[in-house]
Design a protein around this motif. Structure first.
Motif, PDB file in Angstrom:
ATOM      1  N   LEU A 258       0.889  -1.040   0.127  1.00 16.48           N
ATOM      2  CA  LEU A 258       0.085  -0.223  -0.332  1.00 16.48           C
ATOM      3  C   LEU A 258       1.153   1.019   0.019  1.00 16.48           C
ATOM      4  O   LEU A 258       0.342   2.568  -0.600  1.00 16.48           O
ATOM      5  N   SER A 259       2.187   1.082   0.745  1.00  9.57           N
ATOM      6  CA  SER A 259       2.720   2.341   1.136  1.00  9.57           C
ATOM      7  C   SER A 259       3.484   2.397  -0.528  1.00  9.57           C
ATOM      8  O   SER A 259       3.559   3.843  -1.473  1.00  9.57           O
ATOM      9  N   PHE A 260       3.949   1.276  -1.018  1.00  9.28           N
ATOM     10  CA  PHE A 260       4.852   1.509  -2.087  1.00  9.28           C
ATOM     11  C   PHE A 260       3.586   1.920  -3.834  1.00  9.28           C
ATOM     12  O   PHE A 260       3.939   2.525  -4.419  1.00  9.28           O
ATOM     13  N   ASN A 261       2.186   1.719  -3.184  1.00  7.33           N
ATOM     14  CA  ASN A 261       1.377   2.598  -4.764  1.00  7.33           C
ATOM     15  C   ASN A 261       1.325   3.312  -4.371  1.00  7.33           C
ATOM     16  O   ASN A 261       0.977   4.168  -5.236  1.00  7.33           O
ATOM     17  N   ARG A 262       1.015   3.951  -2.560  1.00 10.28           N
ATOM     18  CA  ARG A 262       0.645   5.905  -2.873  1.00 10.28           C
ATOM     19  C   ARG A 262       1.623   6.189  -3.682  1.00 10.28           C
ATOM     20  O   ARG A 262       2.012   7.641  -3.902  1.00 10.28           O
ATOM     21  N   ALA A 263       3.490   5.983  -3.341  1.00  7.83           N
ATOM     22  CA  ALA A 263       4.637   6.366  -3.709  1.00  7.83           C
ATOM     23  C   ALA A 263       4.704   6.619  -4.761  1.00  7.83           C
ATOM     24  O   ALA A 263       4.638   6.983  -5.596  1.00  7.83           O
ATOM     25  N   ARG A 264       4.396   5.149  -5.805  1.00  2.44           N
ATOM     26  CA  ARG A 264       4.571   5.370  -7.085  1.00  2.44           C
ATOM     27  C   ARG A 264       2.833   6.519  -8.010  1.00  2.44           C
ATOM     28  O   ARG A 264       3.496   6.870  -8.636  1.00  2.44           O
ATOM     29  N   GLN A 265       2.342   6.780  -6.971  1.00  2.28           N
ATOM     30  CA  GLN A 265       1.116   7.600  -7.531  1.00  2.28           C
ATOM     31  C   GLN A 265       1.306   8.873  -7.529  1.00  2.28           C
ATOM     32  O   GLN A 265       1.007  10.133  -8.002  1.00  2.28           O
ATOM     33  N   ALA A 266       1.735   9.236  -6.334  1.00  5.87           N
ATOM     34  CA  ALA A 266       2.333  10.068  -5.880  1.00  5.87           C
ATOM     35  C   ALA A 266       3.508  10.944  -7.139  1.00  5.87           C
ATOM     36  O   ALA A 266       3.612  11.799  -7.295  1.00  5.87           O
ATOM     37  N   ALA A 267       4.511   9.572  -7.022  1.00  7.57           N
ATOM     38  CA  ALA A 267       5.487   9.868  -8.487  1.00  7.57           C
ATOM     39  C   ALA A 267       4.834  10.679  -9.785  1.00  7.57           C
ATOM     40  O   ALA A 267       5.070  11.195 -10.532  1.00  7.57           O
ATOM     41  N   ILE A 268       3.478   9.470 -10.104  1.00  5.47           N
ATOM     42  CA  ILE A 268       3.244   9.792 -11.517  1.00  5.47           C
ATOM     43  C   ILE A 268       2.069  11.522 -11.531  1.00  5.47           C
ATOM     44  O   ILE A 268       2.353  11.869 -12.309  1.00  5.47           O
ATOM     45  N   THR A 269       1.825  11.461 -10.598  1.00  6.38           N
ATOM     46  CA  THR A 269       1.446  12.460  -9.889  1.00  6.38           C
ATOM     47  C   THR A 269       1.841  13.775 -10.262  1.00  6.38           C
ATOM     48  O   THR A 269       1.751  14.715 -11.204  1.00  6.38           O
ATOM     49  N   ARG A 270       3.125  14.464  -9.925  1.00  8.64           N
ATOM     50  CA  ARG A 270       4.426  14.950  -9.819  1.00  8.64           C
ATOM     51  C   ARG A 270       4.888  15.202 -11.091  1.00  8.64           C
ATOM     52  O   ARG A 270       5.055  16.059 -11.475  1.00  8.64           O
ATOM     53  N   GLU A 271       5.247  13.828 -11.824  1.00  7.47           N
ATOM     54  CA  GLU A 271       5.495  13.923 -13.381  1.00  7.47           C
ATOM     55  C   GLU A 271       4.387  14.327 -14.284  1.00  7.47           C
ATOM     56  O   GLU A 271       4.886  15.552 -14.944  1.00  7.47           O
ATOM     57  N   ILE A 272       3.114  14.139 -13.701  1.00  7.23           N
ATOM     58  CA  ILE A 272       2.406  14.932 -14.886  1.00  7.23           C
ATOM     59  C   ILE A 272       2.338  16.370 -14.533  1.00  7.23           C
ATOM     60  O   ILE A 272       1.936  17.662 -15.154  1.00  7.23           O
ATOM     61  N   VAL A 273       2.156  17.022 -13.059  1.00  4.70           N
ATOM     62  CA  VAL A 273       2.295  18.694 -12.628  1.00  4.70           C
ATOM     63  C   VAL A 273       3.471  18.834 -13.439  1.00  4.70           C
ATOM     64  O   VAL A 273       3.980  20.140 -13.560  1.00  4.70           O
TER      65      VAL A 273
END
Length: 283
Positions: A258-273
């Protein structure tokens, strides 16, 4: 917050540990089935022998029986039966705690006979007198090992090194329940062996002669049963401990995933931004 690489490394490590604990659980379960069958088969014979010995002891003069004659207790011996390995939950710790309590509350001089590496190593570091030690009993104790252990205990008793000998082991009830207990081995008392009078039986050559030949066998069987009970308890405790470890590993993997998925989602969101911000800057 740990990086995605660290989380992935931890998940891989815990999953490898989970494979080990699951395999150990399956091995312990297979050994437990064999040990439980041995315990179940040995109990009726032991109980019948106790009944016969108890019946005989009620009809003879115990002073003529060296293994049953009461005498002044100058030194007490405790035979502590533990495992040679760990990873069995609180199995070894509970037995060691019981032995330590008995040694501390014993008002008479006491010594220890250690069966199993865990108990021997613990009390050796605490300067407790160990008169004998036995290790490498194996996962399936046989009557030969019990006979040799019983012979040495009887020799210690007859030589006067120990005037009373007690067994400390864990009685097996189920894979989830093993109860540490203390049973007296020597001298053999009528209370320890169940039985009544002898009016319905005729013994040849005599009750005293039959009893004299049965008492050494009684000691062997009692030691053998204690070894079987202890080994079945150890396998049951290890199976339960490894099952709990496997479940705990699964919970940790779920949390880390769950922590890994959150970190990956945060990284994807940051790249999109960052992409959107870069596109806006070029306008």
């Amino acid at each position: 917050m740990p990086s995605m690489r660290d989380l992935k490394r931890r998940i891989r490590s815990i999953r490898n540990t989970q494979h080990i604990t699951r395999a150990m659980k399956m091995v312990a379960a297979a050994k437990l089935r064999k040990a439980q069958a041995q315990v179940t088969a040995a109990r009726p014979y032991t109980e019948k022998l106790e009944e016969v010995v108890g019946r005989l002891m009620g009809s003879v003069d115990l002073m003529s029986q060296p293994l049953a004659a009461p005498r002044e207790v100058k030194k007490v011996g405790y035979v502590l039966i533990t495992g040679d390995r760990g990873l069995a939950g609180g199995y070894n710790a509970n037995l060691i705690r019981l032995a330590e309590e008995r040694l501390q509350t014993e008002t008479r001089p006491a010594a220890l006979v250690a069966v199993g590496r865990k108990g021997r190593d613990y009390f050796r570091r605490r300067q407790v007198e160990i008169v004998r030690s036995f290790t490498d009993i194996g996962d399936e104790p046989d009557i030969t090992q019990a006979r040799e252990l019983a012979r040495q205990l009887v020799d210690l008793y007859l030589a006067g090194t120990l005037d009373e000998i007690n067994l400390i082991y864990s009685r097996f009830y189920s894979a989830l329940r093993q109860v540490p207990r203390v049973d007296r081995l020597l001298p053999i008392a009528a209370d320890d062996a169940r039985g009544g009078g002898v009016e319905d039986y005729i013994y040849e050559p005599s009750p005293a002669a039959v009893l004299q030949s049965l008492l050494p066998r009684y000691c062997e069987i009692k030691v053998y049963r204690a070894l079987l009970e202890a080994k079945a308890s150890e396998h049951g405790a290890r199976m339960t401990a490894m099952d709990n470890a496997t479940e705990n590993a699964a919970e940790m993997i779920d949390k880390l995933t769950l922590s890994f998925n959150r970190a990956r989602q945060a990284a994807i969101t940051r790249e999109i931004v960052e992409v959107v911000a870069g596109a806006d800057a070029l306008k």
